[in-house]
Design an enzyme around this catalytic site. Structure first.
Site: not given
Ligand code: COA
Length: 377
Positions: A269, A322
């Site tokens: 998140h 989710e």
């Molecule tokens: N699975 C695997 N790795 C994950 C992850 C997940 N669900 N969520 C984050 N990471 C990793 C990213 O690859 C990133 O790694 P890196 O630094 O080596 O690139 C690191 O954790 C940080 O991720 P980041 O994209 O900066 O986090 P964010 O705050 O921008 O993203 C989400 C938040 C929700 C978009 C992200 O966690 C995600 O894509 N989750 C899966 C989709 C999901 O469940 N969406 C519903 C949201 S309520």
């Protein structure tokens, strides 16, 4: 260098930037806590109906029983569709509007136009509040009607004296919903009404800041919600569970996904560094509903959390809303295609509350961008 935009630069994604003041609610990511006004949101979800929390956001306080009766009667009546909009739903469903948020978004846009919603700057506060309630009340009817038309079934008319959650479930499934299903859906709806300055809420406030009509603000917010990084992929976590199928397959499945650079749906998140508090109550709700998919989800969750901890030590990737939302919505009888539209039904209460708050102290939202292209001739 473009000196006209040499000022302060916000970080990508506006991460961590405070862009407004609000009385509606907020998220404390480090603590794993969020609230609506003075009330912790999960506590409201445990004890309140959608209508009660809707009243809180739209009228500023939880209703007493007379206020609730009046509010429920008004919002129940406003669930009905005008004949001209109802007759336009068949073509919208036939052109592909029954399987995603695109249909309800199109239909709501049509309804706002049909009912003459105009720029809010020209309207009285009473008219604006009426429009806000109308947009929320009618969305379940539009969503359920489009779904049934897409299935080749006749839409089911709303029943004004039923609560929103119960009537929505009945209008989608065509049968009398079980009380435990209504209660579970109600919890989901209350938990997802508002959640800080997320992308769709910000969108609703940006459109409102231009003076545009409230229908446009909600339609734009629905567009923002439809993106997979926001609300557009809530069935992916459920799909993943169905693909894994058995707990003993989870470790290999997750390791392969992470090794392939894929993200595990339902985890991580932007704001929370703890378990998402919405996930905790939805997990409890799923356990109360029970079933093989719940047992599977609980076992697989543990395996995924361990794998994510190994994959990104220190990053605190926890279960988000989710993961169990998909399980709960599935168990109450909603098809996967309606997961995002159902999210829009609850979040619409938040969007419209934020739009009204924006109107009360409006300033056109108009940031700037730094030009980094080739110099102009
Ligand atoms: N699975 C695997 N790795 C994950 C992850 C997940 N669900 N969520 C984050 N990471 C990793 C990213 O690859 C990133 O790694 P890196 O630094 O080596 O690139 C690191 O954790 C940080 O991720 P980041 O994209 O900066 O986090 P964010 O705050 O921008 O993203 C989400 C938040 C929700 C978009 C992200 O966690 C995600 O894509 N989750 C899966 C989709 C999901 O469940 N969406 C519903 C949201 S309520």
């Amino acid at each position: 260098m473009d000196t006209t935009t040499a000022g302060w630069t916000a970080p990508p994604g506006l991460e961590g930037v405070v862009v407004a003041e609000t009385r509606i609610g907020s998220v404390r990511g480090e603590e794993g806590f969020y609230h609506y006004g003075p009330h912790p949101a999960p506590a409201l979800a445990e004890r309140c109906t959608t209508e009660e929390v809707w009243h809180l956001l739209h009228r500023g306080h939880l209703p007493d029983s007379d206020e609730l009766d009046r509010f429920a009667a008004t919002t129940g009546r406003l669930r009905a569709l005008p004949d001209d909009v109802a007759s336009a739903l068949g073509p919208i469903a036939a052109i592909g509007g029954s399987q995603s948020l695109a249909g309800p978004r199109t239909a709501l846009s049509l309804l706002a136009a049909a009912e003459g919603f105009g720029p809010w700057l020209d309207l009285s506060s009473d008219v604006i509040h009426h429009q806000a309630v109308r947009l929320v009340a009618v969305l379940p009817t539009l969503t359920a009607s489009l779904w049934r038309l897409g299935q080749g079934e006749d839409p089911i008319a709303p029943t004004p004296d039923r609560p929103l959650a119960e009537d929505y479930l009945r209008m989608v499934t065509g049968s009398e919903p079980l009380p435990q299903h209504v209660r579970a859906l109600e919890r989901y709806l209350v938990l997802t009404i508002d959640h800080g300055f997320n992308a769709s809420t910000f969108t609703a406030r940006t459109v409102t800041s231009t003076g545009a009509d409230l229908g446009s603000a909600v339609v734009a917010a629905m567009g923002a919600l439809s993106g997979p990084l926001h609300g557009g992929a809530p069935s992916l976590a459920l799909d993943m569970l169905q693909q894994i199928g058995r707990p003993d397959r989870a470790a290999a499945w997750v390791d392969e996904a992470l090794a392939g650079g894929r993200r595990i749906m339902g985890f991580g998140h932007r704001v929370y560094r703890t378990e998402d508090p919405r996930s905790a109550l939805l997990k409890q709700t799923a356990i109360e509903l029970g079933g093989p998919i719940v047992d599977l989800a609980i076992e697989v969750e543990g395996t995924i959390l361990e794998a994510l901890q190994r994959h990104r030590p220190g990053r605190e990737l926890r279960t988000n809303v989710e993961y169990y939302a998909g399980v709960v919505l599935h168990l109450v009888g909603l098809p996967e295609e309606l997961f995002t539209p159902t999210f829009a039904i609850s979040r619409n209460i938040g969007w419209t509350a934020h739009a009204i708050e924006q109107m009360e102290a409006n300033r056109l939202i108009r940031p700037r961008a730094r030009y980094v292209g080739p110099p102009p001739d």
